[in-house]
Design a protein around this motif. Structure first.
Motif, mmCIF file in Angstrom:
data_model
loop_
_atom_site.group_PDB
_atom_site.id
_atom_site.type_symbol
_atom_site.label_atom_id
_atom_site.label_comp_id
_atom_site.label_asym_id
_atom_site.label_seq_id
_atom_site.Cartn_x
_atom_site.Cartn_y
_atom_site.Cartn_z
ATOM 1 N N VAL A 8 -5.183 -8.400 -0.602
ATOM 2 C CA VAL A 8 -3.901 -7.513 -0.682
ATOM 3 C C VAL A 8 -2.775 -8.309 -0.153
ATOM 4 N N GLU A 9 -2.996 -8.907 1.015
ATOM 5 C CA GLU A 9 -1.907 -9.484 1.823
ATOM 6 C C GLU A 9 -1.215 -11.010 0.976
ATOM 7 N N LYS A 10 -2.403 -11.428 0.224
ATOM 8 C CA LYS A 10 -1.897 -12.608 -0.691
ATOM 9 C C LYS A 10 -0.976 -12.124 -1.676
ATOM 10 N N ILE A 11 -1.295 -11.090 -2.488
ATOM 11 C CA ILE A 11 -0.784 -10.634 -3.431
ATOM 12 C C ILE A 11 0.621 -10.117 -3.157
ATOM 13 N N ILE A 12 0.626 -9.554 -2.004
ATOM 14 C CA ILE A 12 2.086 -8.931 -1.495
ATOM 15 C C ILE A 12 2.847 -10.250 -1.225
ATOM 16 N N SER A 13 2.528 -11.107 -0.748
ATOM 17 C CA SER A 13 3.209 -12.519 -0.200
ATOM 18 C C SER A 13 3.824 -12.975 -1.659
ATOM 19 N N GLN A 14 2.850 -13.290 -2.510
ATOM 20 C CA GLN A 14 3.268 -13.836 -3.927
ATOM 21 C C GLN A 14 4.269 -13.387 -4.664
ATOM 22 N N THR A 15 4.163 -11.824 -4.823
ATOM 23 C CA THR A 15 4.916 -11.125 -5.781
ATOM 24 C C THR A 15 6.358 -11.089 -5.150
ATOM 25 N N ASN A 16 6.102 -10.845 -3.810
ATOM 26 C CA ASN A 16 7.627 -10.558 -3.215
ATOM 27 C C ASN A 16 8.509 -11.674 -2.243
ATOM 28 N N ASN A 17 7.581 -12.671 -2.310
ATOM 29 C CA ASN A 17 8.120 -14.091 -1.470
ATOM 30 C C ASN A 17 8.424 -13.442 -0.069
ATOM 31 N N LEU A 18 7.584 -12.558 0.579
ATOM 32 C CA LEU A 18 7.858 -12.060 2.002
ATOM 33 C C LEU A 18 6.664 -12.256 2.629
ATOM 34 N N GLN A 19 6.684 -12.566 3.837
ATOM 35 C CA GLN A 19 5.767 -12.445 4.935
ATOM 36 C C GLN A 19 5.532 -11.068 5.397
ATOM 37 N N ASN A 20 4.287 -10.579 5.487
ATOM 38 C CA ASN A 20 4.153 -9.201 5.766
ATOM 39 C C ASN A 20 3.981 -9.108 7.186
ATOM 40 N N LYS A 21 4.899 -8.085 7.890
ATOM 41 C CA LYS A 21 4.731 -7.814 9.405
ATOM 42 C C LYS A 21 4.315 -6.716 9.825
ATOM 43 N N ASN A 22 4.106 -5.811 8.739
ATOM 44 C CA ASN A 22 3.456 -4.238 9.345
ATOM 45 C C ASN A 22 2.405 -4.124 8.077
ATOM 46 N N LEU A 23 1.337 -3.425 8.705
ATOM 47 C CA LEU A 23 0.230 -2.937 7.998
ATOM 48 C C LEU A 23 0.093 -1.435 8.184
ATOM 49 N N VAL A 24 0.336 -0.642 7.124
ATOM 50 C CA VAL A 24 -0.054 1.027 7.339
ATOM 51 C C VAL A 24 -1.069 1.295 6.198
ATOM 52 N N LEU A 25 -2.064 1.628 6.626
ATOM 53 C CA LEU A 25 -3.021 2.048 5.651
ATOM 54 C C LEU A 25 -3.285 3.663 5.694
ATOM 55 N N ALA A 26 -3.538 4.134 4.716
ATOM 56 C CA ALA A 26 -3.926 5.773 4.516
ATOM 57 C C ALA A 26 -5.214 5.969 4.465
ATOM 58 N N VAL A 27 -5.972 6.850 5.309
ATOM 59 C CA VAL A 27 -7.286 7.097 5.597
ATOM 60 C C VAL A 27 -7.462 8.566 5.190
ATOM 61 N N PRO A 28 -8.479 8.838 4.635
ATOM 62 C CA PRO A 28 -8.810 10.213 4.601
ATOM 63 C C PRO A 28 -8.979 11.100 5.802
ATOM 64 N N ALA A 29 -8.522 12.248 5.711
ATOM 65 C CA ALA A 29 -8.519 12.962 7.098
ATOM 66 C C ALA A 29 -9.809 13.208 7.640
ATOM 67 N N TYR A 30 -10.786 13.094 6.701
ATOM 68 C CA TYR A 30 -12.346 13.351 7.372
ATOM 69 C C TYR A 30 -12.806 12.075 7.726
ATOM 70 N N PHE A 31 -12.165 10.907 7.820
ATOM 71 C CA PHE A 31 -12.731 9.981 8.559
ATOM 72 C C PHE A 31 -12.871 10.139 10.258
ATOM 73 N N THR A 32 -14.121 9.896 10.387
ATOM 74 C CA THR A 32 -14.291 10.022 12.040
ATOM 75 C C THR A 32 -13.741 8.805 13.057
#
Length: 72
Positions: A8-32
């Protein structure tokens, strides 16, 4: 999981020509806490593999949806 995050990081950097500085992941509420910790550990492995430093945040899916709704 670490390989998925790397791809995912490679795809983002290739399509946007940007370095990724933040990573936000959505997880299900039932994750322990153990599942969330395992996900964070996979992200740490990815960071070391890619020699990349970025901040990481996990949010519940409901929070992510409401944030998207508010920004749209």
């Amino acid at each position: 999981m670490a390989s998925s995050i790397t791809e995912v990081e490679k795809i983002i950097s290739q399509t946007n020509n940007l370095q990724n500085k933040n990573l936000v992941l959505a997880v299900p509420a039932y994750f322990t806490q153990h599942e969330r910790k395992a996900l964070l550990n996979a992200i740490e492995i990815t960071k070391k593999k890619m020699n990349n430093e970025y901040s990481t945040q996990l949010v519940n899916e409901e929070v992510a949806a409401s944030m998207d709704y508010g920004y749209s």
